[in-house]
Scaffold this motif. Structure first.
Motif, short mmCIF file in Angstrom:
data_model
loop_
_atom_site.label_atom_id
_atom_site.label_comp_id
_atom_site.label_asym_id
_atom_site.label_seq_id
_atom_site.Cartn_x
_atom_site.Cartn_y
_atom_site.Cartn_z
N ARG A 75 0.81 -1.22 0.00
CA ARG A 75 0.00 0.00 0.00
C ARG A 75 0.84 1.27 0.00
NH1 ARG A 75 -5.13 -0.86 -1.70
NH2 ARG A 75 -6.03 -2.69 -0.68
N GLY A 76 2.14 1.13 0.03
CA GLY A 76 3.01 2.31 -0.02
C GLY A 76 3.28 2.95 1.32
N PHE A 77 2.82 2.32 2.43
CA PHE A 77 3.04 2.90 3.75
C PHE A 77 4.39 2.47 4.35
CE2 PHE A 77 -1.55 3.21 3.36
CZ PHE A 77 -1.75 4.51 3.78
N ALA A 78 5.04 1.51 3.72
CA ALA A 78 6.37 1.09 4.13
C ALA A 78 7.16 0.72 2.88
CB ALA A 78 6.29 -0.10 5.09
N ALA A 79 8.48 0.70 3.03
CA ALA A 79 9.36 0.30 1.93
C ALA A 79 10.45 -0.60 2.50
CB ALA A 79 9.97 1.52 1.26
N GLN A 80 10.92 -1.54 1.70
CA GLN A 80 11.94 -2.48 2.19
C GLN A 80 13.26 -2.25 1.48
OE1 GLN A 80 11.31 -6.70 1.46
NE2 GLN A 80 12.24 -7.22 3.43
N ASP A 81 14.33 -2.16 2.28
CA ASP A 81 15.67 -2.04 1.73
C ASP A 81 16.05 -3.38 1.10
OD1 ASP A 81 18.64 -2.21 1.63
OD2 ASP A 81 18.51 -0.22 2.54
N LEU A 93 3.32 7.54 3.60
CA LEU A 93 3.48 8.22 4.89
C LEU A 93 4.08 9.61 4.69
CD1 LEU A 93 4.74 5.61 7.52
CD2 LEU A 93 2.50 6.71 7.34
N THR A 94 5.02 9.70 3.77
CA THR A 94 5.63 11.01 3.48
C THR A 94 4.59 11.97 2.93
OG1 THR A 94 7.74 9.93 2.98
CG2 THR A 94 7.44 12.18 2.18
N GLU A 95 3.73 11.47 2.02
CA GLU A 95 2.69 12.32 1.44
C GLU A 95 1.72 12.81 2.50
OE1 GLU A 95 2.24 13.50 -1.64
OE2 GLU A 95 4.19 12.70 -2.16
N ILE A 96 1.35 11.91 3.41
CA ILE A 96 0.44 12.30 4.49
C ILE A 96 1.08 13.37 5.36
CG2 ILE A 96 -0.68 11.50 6.61
CD1 ILE A 96 -1.11 8.81 5.21
N ASP A 102 1.34 21.10 5.06
CA ASP A 102 0.76 22.09 4.17
C ASP A 102 -0.51 22.68 4.77
OD1 ASP A 102 0.74 23.42 1.50
OD2 ASP A 102 -1.18 22.38 1.34
N MET A 103 -1.31 21.83 5.43
CA MET A 103 -2.54 22.31 6.04
C MET A 103 -2.24 23.30 7.16
SD MET A 103 -5.68 20.04 7.60
CE MET A 103 -5.93 19.23 6.03
N LEU A 104 -1.21 22.99 7.95
CA LEU A 104 -0.82 23.91 9.01
C LEU A 104 -0.25 25.19 8.42
CD1 LEU A 104 0.89 21.38 11.45
CD2 LEU A 104 -1.35 22.46 11.73
#
Length: 278
Positions: A75-81, A93-96, A102-104
């Motif tokens: 789902r793109g919430f983690a990545a594996q080395d 997670l980075t996008e969130i 940005d909202m703040l």
């Protein structure tokens, strides 16, 4: 030959068994979601995670921990080395995180516009962003007058029922609008709310023509408002100015909207001049 009809007691037993199975499946799903969220929270204190770390923290088998991490990667919430096989935060997670920042940030950048509107018009000013087909009120400056519209900070309302939501909807493509409103019939908050997608399209055409939107008691009786999009780069946000209808009659909303446009333009120019001179 047909089998013997089931007795009422047998039918009840089958129903109870089905309900038990449904409850068990639901409980398992909730547990899986909770474990996945727990894994994401672990990234707050650790740059990388290994299967053993997750298994120990969650108190689950390593095979379960591995399945959770694989699902998060998919789902793109983690990545594996690929070398160390360790897991790290994924692009979603980075996008969130960037979206929250940005909202703040948009609150701070919107404040000069909101302050200018509040000081000159003496009415309640709000900052609004879209969340799908909803409008979220991020910030407000209440009118100093005794009879006033209260702050709606934190509230989420149907975008087509509020001026800030409508002016932001007017910036969307026809395809995006269609995806947000697949049905022609729309929910309403008052008898004056827009009821159909056809009527909404006509209202949005009018907003594009004039550059501001109005709310003629469409979200709350005895309350009117106007809204314009903020000239802030990389942020889709709008400011609304709301008033009791007794102070700004419906017939004078166009003039009210033009005043808001003027103040926004003057403030934008002043901000630009200050940036250049600084």
């Amino acid at each position: 030959m047909p089998g013997r009809p089931r007795t009422r007691t047998e039918i009840k037993a089958v129903d109870a068994s089905d309900q038990a199975q449904g409850s068990a499946a639901e409980s398992k799903l909730v547990s899986s979601v909770d474990n996945a969220l727990h894994v994401l929270l672990l990234f707050k204190s650790r740059k990388v995670l290994r299967v053993a770390d997750v298994a120990d923290q969650l108190g689950v088998a390593r095979s379960t921990a591995h399945r959770l991490l694989v699902a998060l990667v998919q789902r793109g919430f983690a990545a594996q080395d690929p070398v160390t096989r360790a897991y790290m935060p994924g692009p979603e997670l980075t996008e969130i995180g960037l979206a929250v920042v940005d909202m703040l940030d948009v609150r701070g950048r919107a404040r000069p516009y909101m302050t200018a509107l509040a000081e000159e018009l003496k009415e309640t000013v709000s900052l609004v962003v879209l969340e799908g087909a909803k409008a979220r009120f991020l910030d407000s400056i209440e009118s100093p007058q005794i009879l006033r519209v209260g702050s709606r900070t934190g509230e989420v309302l149907p975008a087509h029922c509020v001026s800030g939501g409508k002016v932001l909807l007017s910036t969307l493509s026809p395809e995006t609008l269609e995806s947000l409103y697949p049905d022609d019939e729309l929910m309403t908050l008052t008898p004056r709310s827009i009821r159909t997608k056809t009527a909404l399209r006509k209202a949005l055409d009018k907003i594009r023509k004039h550059g501001f939107s109005t709310n003629e008691q469409e979200s709350e009786s005895d309350v009117v408002a106007v809204a314009v999009c903020l000239p802030i780069a990389n942020s889709a946000a709008a400011v609304t100015v709301a008033s009791p209808v007794s102070r700004v009659p419906t017939g004078s909303l166009n003039g009210f909207g033009e005043a808001v446009q003027r103040i926004i333009a003057e403030t934008h120019e002043a901000i630009g001049s200050a940036t250049i001179s600084g």
